[in-house]
Design a protein around this motif. Structure first.
Motif, PDB file in Angstrom:
ATOM      1  N   THR A 245       0.637  -1.307   0.187  1.00 46.75           N
ATOM      2  CA  THR A 245       0.100  -0.517  -0.600  1.00 46.75           C
ATOM      3  C   THR A 245       1.367   1.357   0.209  1.00 46.75           C
ATOM      4  N   SER A 246       2.024   0.843   0.532  1.00 43.47           N
ATOM      5  CA  SER A 246       2.758   2.204   0.805  1.00 43.47           C
ATOM      6  C   SER A 246       3.980   2.551  -0.602  1.00 43.47           C
ATOM      7  N   SER A 247       4.304   1.311  -1.185  1.00 44.81           N
ATOM      8  CA  SER A 247       5.605   1.630  -2.571  1.00 44.81           C
ATOM      9  C   SER A 247       4.483   2.557  -3.697  1.00 44.81           C
ATOM     10  N   GLY A 248       3.132   2.588  -3.794  1.00 46.38           N
ATOM     11  CA  GLY A 248       2.551   3.505  -4.932  1.00 46.38           C
ATOM     12  C   GLY A 248       3.663   4.782  -4.785  1.00 46.38           C
ATOM     13  N   THR A 249       2.267   5.572  -3.252  1.00 40.85           N
ATOM     14  CA  THR A 249       3.177   7.109  -3.348  1.00 40.85           C
ATOM     15  C   THR A 249       4.795   7.116  -3.282  1.00 40.85           C
ATOM     16  N   TYR A 250       5.609   6.431  -2.440  1.00 41.20           N
ATOM     17  CA  TYR A 250       7.160   6.690  -3.119  1.00 41.20           C
ATOM     18  C   TYR A 250       7.507   6.651  -4.020  1.00 41.20           C
ATOM     19  N   MET A 251       6.783   5.413  -4.820  1.00 36.99           N
ATOM     20  CA  MET A 251       6.964   5.705  -6.298  1.00 36.99           C
ATOM     21  C   MET A 251       6.737   7.173  -7.786  1.00 36.99           C
ATOM     22  N   LEU A 252       5.294   8.076  -6.954  1.00 36.55           N
ATOM     23  CA  LEU A 252       5.576   9.451  -7.455  1.00 36.55           C
ATOM     24  C   LEU A 252       6.473  10.610  -6.851  1.00 36.55           C
ATOM     25  N   ILE A 253       7.458  10.271  -5.760  1.00 40.35           N
ATOM     26  CA  ILE A 253       8.351  11.174  -5.605  1.00 40.35           C
ATOM     27  C   ILE A 253       9.564  10.665  -6.236  1.00 40.35           C
ATOM     28  N   PHE A 254       9.859   9.329  -6.493  1.00 42.60           N
ATOM     29  CA  PHE A 254      11.167   8.767  -6.789  1.00 42.60           C
ATOM     30  C   PHE A 254      10.985   9.200  -8.303  1.00 42.60           C
TER      31      PHE A 254
END
Length: 385
Positions: A245-254
């Motif tokens: 559930t949290s990887s998507g948010t950090y994907m946008l940052i990267f």
């Protein structure tokens, strides 16, 4: 006679300043201008300062005071009705032998394994997704971005409920494992640690019979057998949920950071004979270093504050192997009516987060590597420019 003289070597008198009286106009001191700017600045930010003071700083101060009391939540904590106990709540949790310290250290152990697994996994997965979506070879990038980010905006309570059905004894996960000849574990009832379970499956140790040397010695109220047991099977399920559930948010940052990396750097590395992995490791990763630190810091803070998934999926069971400090603070306050101990646990958790963040900052600090990277590819950048 004028003081400037009138001969050939004399200096001509300066022209009169603007104005009828010929006097120079005095400039206002810079300090006074800056003072006025600072006054107007404080005036503009004063509404937000008042809001932060009322809804952030004041509650923190009140909670700090409550942590020094033996308060049941029924009376006014700012009167003599609540017993002032000083640092007893902190000592009961940290130093005094008893159930309070055992529960707290158990929660810290569980959360520590949670952090050690969640933070690297979600960071690596988010970076891999960002690199894949940023690739020029992939079509339909907007669709993939939406699919990868969708779990992050979905209600955590709803996703936790779905995971409960997926990982129950007759759920979809065990059904898939059964197709490949694997008997699925009892995900939410197995209290054995993952380390001893794996070593027991290999015949190295017996999970049901702890080693005497590890079971008889310990640290902070827990035996070394408990400290080294690893996360339980139920905690692994929660770890999988949080990573997903949290990887998507950090994907946008990267992804935003990757789009700011100059393409000329990667092309220069390829011209120099580096393959794509070497280019990614020596060019892209150093360029993403500040963003990596940001993602790791946010992941570290969020992992130590895990509450909602534990509340829905396990509530600390089985055998307190999914208990976390945040959930322990909740149960101490709202179930046991020991708000002083609950507040003390919350402030200890805050101290842990701050210390871990500082340690992470020191470990990730590398002042020489960006310079080395710039020097390595500086000539290539000049060649391609």
């Amino acid at each position: 006679m004028s003081q400037y003289g009138s001969g050939s070597g004399s200096v001509a008198a300066p022209p009169a300043a603007a104005g009828g009286d010929g006097r120079r106009r005095r400039r206002e001191p810079a300090s006074r201008i800056k003072g006025r700017q600072g006054l107007w600045g404080w005036l503009f930010v004063s509404p937000m300062v008042v809001v932060l003071g009322l809804f952030l700083l004041l509650p923190i101060g009140m909670a700090l005071w409550v942590s020094l009391l033996n308060w049941d939540g029924q009376s006014n904590p700012f009167t003599g009705a609540a017993d002032f106990v000083g640092l007893d709540n902190y000592s009961n949790v940290l130093t005094d032998d008893g159930l309070d310290r055992t529960l707290f250290m158990t929660s810290v152990r569980n959360n520590l394994y949670f952090v050690l697994l969640v933070v690297p996994l979600q960071t690596i997965l988010a970076l891999a997704l960002a690199v894949a979506v940023n690739s020029r070879r992939i079509k339909g990038k907007s669709l993939f971005r939406t699919i990868f980010y969708f779990p992050s905006v979905t209600s955590s309570i709803a996703i936790s409920t779905v995971f409960l059905f997926l990982f129950q004894g007759s759920g979809a996960v065990n059904a898939l494992l059964k197709w490949v000849g694997i008997t699925g574990p009892k995900w939410f009832t197995d209290a054995d640690g993952l380390v001893w379970t794996v070593l027991g499956g290999l015949g190295i140790v017996d999970p049901d019979k702890p080693t005497a040397a590890l079971a008889s010695n310990g640290f902070l109220g827990l035996s070394w057998w408990d400290w080294l047991s690893g996360p339980s099977i139920a905690m692994c399920t929660i770890i999988a949920l949080i990573v997903w559930t949290s990887s998507g948010t950090y994907m946008l940052i990267f992804l935003a950071a990757l789009q700011d990396v100059p393409a000329e750097l990667e092309e220069a590395a390829l011209l120099d004979g580096a393959n794509r992995w070497q280019s990614f490791w020596n060019v892209t990763i150093p360029a993403l270093r500040p963003v990596i630190f940001l993602v790791l810091t946010l992941g570290l803070i969020g992992s130590w504050q895990i509450f909602d998934a534990v509340y829905v999926m396990s509530q600390g069971a089985p055998g307190n192997t999914t208990l976390t400090p945040a959930f322990l603070s909740y149960t101490a306050g709202f179930q046991d009516s020991e708000y002083g101990r609950a507040a003390a646990i919350a402030f200890i958790l805050l101290a842990i987060i701050m210390v871990m963040t500082l340690i992470q900052r020191v470990l990730l600090r590398d002042r020489d590597r960006p310079a080395r990277t710039a020097g390595r590819f500086g000539a290539l950048r000049r060649r391609t420019s």
